[in-house]
Motif scaffolding. Structure first.
Motif, PDB file in Angstrom:
ATOM      1  N   GLN A 102       0.865  -1.299   0.027  1.00 51.10           N
ATOM      2  CA  GLN A 102       0.132   0.092   0.004  1.00 51.10           C
ATOM      3  C   GLN A 102       0.766   1.301  -0.149  1.00 51.10           C
ATOM      4  O   GLN A 102       0.319   2.458   0.077  1.00 51.10           O
ATOM      5  N   TYR A 103       2.232   1.183  -0.078  1.00 47.50           N
ATOM      6  CA  TYR A 103       3.066   2.261   0.117  1.00 47.50           C
ATOM      7  C   TYR A 103       3.874   2.635  -1.089  1.00 47.50           C
ATOM      8  O   TYR A 103       4.285   1.460  -2.037  1.00 47.50           O
ATOM      9  N   LEU A 104       4.551   3.665  -1.234  1.00 45.79           N
ATOM     10  CA  LEU A 104       5.586   4.000  -2.441  1.00 45.79           C
ATOM     11  C   LEU A 104       6.764   4.401  -1.480  1.00 45.79           C
ATOM     12  O   LEU A 104       6.484   5.152  -0.712  1.00 45.79           O
ATOM     13  N   PHE A 105       7.784   3.637  -1.578  1.00 46.99           N
ATOM     14  CA  PHE A 105       8.932   3.846  -0.757  1.00 46.99           C
ATOM     15  C   PHE A 105      10.056   4.641  -1.700  1.00 46.99           C
ATOM     16  O   PHE A 105      10.556   4.293  -2.691  1.00 46.99           O
ATOM     17  N   ILE A 106      10.824   5.533  -0.784  1.00 47.04           N
ATOM     18  CA  ILE A 106      12.125   6.407  -1.626  1.00 47.04           C
ATOM     19  C   ILE A 106      12.728   6.514  -0.466  1.00 47.04           C
ATOM     20  O   ILE A 106      12.583   7.118   0.878  1.00 47.04           O
ATOM     21  N   GLY A 107      14.252   6.483  -0.552  1.00 43.01           N
ATOM     22  CA  GLY A 107      15.274   6.909   0.253  1.00 43.01           C
ATOM     23  C   GLY A 107      16.545   6.246   0.181  1.00 43.01           C
ATOM     24  O   GLY A 107      16.686   5.102  -0.037  1.00 43.01           O
ATOM     25  N   LEU A 135       2.968   7.555   0.788  1.00 41.56           N
ATOM     26  CA  LEU A 135       4.347   7.881   0.413  1.00 41.56           C
ATOM     27  C   LEU A 135       5.078   7.644   1.671  1.00 41.56           C
ATOM     28  O   LEU A 135       5.021   8.461   2.926  1.00 41.56           O
ATOM     29  N   VAL A 136       6.088   6.666   1.686  1.00 46.72           N
ATOM     30  CA  VAL A 136       7.232   6.805   2.886  1.00 46.72           C
ATOM     31  C   VAL A 136       8.532   7.346   2.511  1.00 46.72           C
ATOM     32  O   VAL A 136       9.017   7.136   1.348  1.00 46.72           O
ATOM     33  N   VAL A 137       8.899   8.678   2.934  1.00 42.07           N
ATOM     34  CA  VAL A 137      10.072   9.350   2.611  1.00 42.07           C
ATOM     35  C   VAL A 137      10.917   9.711   3.748  1.00 42.07           C
ATOM     36  O   VAL A 137      10.509   9.562   5.023  1.00 42.07           O
ATOM     37  N   GLN A 152      -0.880  10.831   1.528  1.00 36.87           N
ATOM     38  CA  GLN A 152      -0.496  10.595   2.632  1.00 36.87           C
ATOM     39  C   GLN A 152       1.037  10.276   2.854  1.00 36.87           C
ATOM     40  O   GLN A 152       1.654   9.555   2.023  1.00 36.87           O
ATOM     41  N   VAL A 153       1.854  11.121   3.605  1.00 33.16           N
ATOM     42  CA  VAL A 153       3.069  11.235   3.596  1.00 33.16           C
ATOM     43  C   VAL A 153       3.599  10.822   5.038  1.00 33.16           C
ATOM     44  O   VAL A 153       3.273  11.444   5.958  1.00 33.16           O
ATOM     45  N   PHE A 154       4.387   9.830   5.010  1.00 39.67           N
ATOM     46  CA  PHE A 154       5.028   9.216   6.270  1.00 39.67           C
ATOM     47  C   PHE A 154       6.459   9.492   6.335  1.00 39.67           C
ATOM     48  O   PHE A 154       7.307   9.025   5.649  1.00 39.67           O
ATOM     49  N   PRO A 155       7.005  10.391   7.207  1.00 40.47           N
ATOM     50  CA  PRO A 155       8.342  10.399   7.246  1.00 40.47           C
ATOM     51  C   PRO A 155       9.284   9.661   8.213  1.00 40.47           C
ATOM     52  O   PRO A 155       8.558   9.525   9.485  1.00 40.47           O
ATOM     53  N   LEU A 156      10.260   9.120   7.818  1.00 37.85           N
ATOM     54  CA  LEU A 156      10.815   8.016   8.681  1.00 37.85           C
ATOM     55  C   LEU A 156      12.287   8.344   8.863  1.00 37.85           C
ATOM     56  O   LEU A 156      12.872   8.862   7.896  1.00 37.85           O
ATOM     57  N   LYS A 157      12.861   8.177   9.963  1.00 38.22           N
ATOM     58  CA  LYS A 157      14.283   8.478  10.261  1.00 38.22           C
ATOM     59  C   LYS A 157      15.247   7.520   9.768  1.00 38.22           C
ATOM     60  O   LYS A 157      16.431   7.494   9.626  1.00 38.22           O
ATOM     61  N   PHE A 165       7.244   0.692  12.140  1.00 37.11           N
ATOM     62  CA  PHE A 165       6.071   1.184  11.497  1.00 37.11           C
ATOM     63  C   PHE A 165       5.132   0.227  10.397  1.00 37.11           C
ATOM     64  O   PHE A 165       3.815  -0.038  10.652  1.00 37.11           O
ATOM     65  N   LEU A 166       5.780  -0.525   9.741  1.00 38.66           N
ATOM     66  CA  LEU A 166       5.061  -1.398   8.805  1.00 38.66           C
ATOM     67  C   LEU A 166       4.437  -2.703   9.662  1.00 38.66           C
ATOM     68  O   LEU A 166       3.339  -3.128   9.059  1.00 38.66           O
ATOM     69  N   GLN A 167       5.248  -3.006  10.609  1.00 41.91           N
ATOM     70  CA  GLN A 167       4.652  -4.130  11.482  1.00 41.91           C
ATOM     71  C   GLN A 167       3.603  -3.667  12.294  1.00 41.91           C
ATOM     72  O   GLN A 167       2.989  -4.607  13.194  1.00 41.91           O
TER      73      GLN A 167
END
Length: 196
Positions: A102-107, A135-137, A152-157, A165-167
């Protein structure tokens, strides 16, 4: 075992979707990335391997094949690091593969597992909205991606935070950026070069 997830790349100023397939099968230990990757994408194998190990996840002692589709378009940049790492974890069933769809990932991944700033986030956010995927950024890209309404934008470190988060083990709320507030923050200058 196979895992599939989505990312994106840039062609000029436009983003296009890239499906990432990761297969882990028995055989001599090797990581092969196919689908016209450039040098930065090929080097992902070393960054991903170190990032997984330094984040406390195993790296398979098997044959890992990563396919970047469509195969006839050159893929550039280090933004595929995060989705490749998550694809490996999905293929190993450390992350449920269905949680990736369900997400698009970039990083880009640092060797310690932290997620670095990526370029071209705005067109990728527009593509994510068009694909109806969240979107996971990287955290530094959050405000740029957050200005796209309806995405929907989810910022991750870092990688560990992303897996949690995914689990469903870590709650991360999508970021929203108000264009009105953003424009009010813009600096004012005494001299206006449009004045004659």
């Amino acid at each position: 075992m196979l895992a599939k997830l989505h990312s994106a790349s840039l062609l000029g100023i436009d983003a296009y979707p890239v499906e990432i397939e990761v297969d882990v099968s028995s055989g001599l230990p090797a990581v092969n990335i196919v689908g016209l990757p450039d040098t930065a994408v090929k080097e992902a194998r070393e960054r991903v391997k170190a990032a997984l190990k330094n984040s406390g996840f195993p790296f398979p002692d098997d044959r890992v094949t990563v396919n970047l589709a469509p195969a006839d378009v050159k893929k550039e940049g280090a933004g595929f690091d995060l989705p490749i790492a998550l694809g490996i974890l999905g293929a190993l069933r450390i992350v449920k593969p269905e949680n990736l769809t369900q997400y698009l990932f970039i990083g880009e991944l640092a060797l310690d597992g932290s997620i670095r700033h990526s370029r071209g986030i705005l067109p990728i956010a527009l593509l994510s909205r068009e694909m109806e995927k969240s979107l996971v950024v990287p955290h530094p890209n959050a405000r740029e991606a957050g200005i796209v309404e309806g995405c929907q934008v989810f910022p991750l470190k870092n990688l560990r935070e992303c897996v949690e988060f995914l689990q469903g083990e870590r709650k991360i709320f999508p970021i929203t950026v108000s264009l009105k507030e953003l424009y009010s923050e813009s600096p004012s200058y005494e001299i206006d070069f449009s004045e004659k």
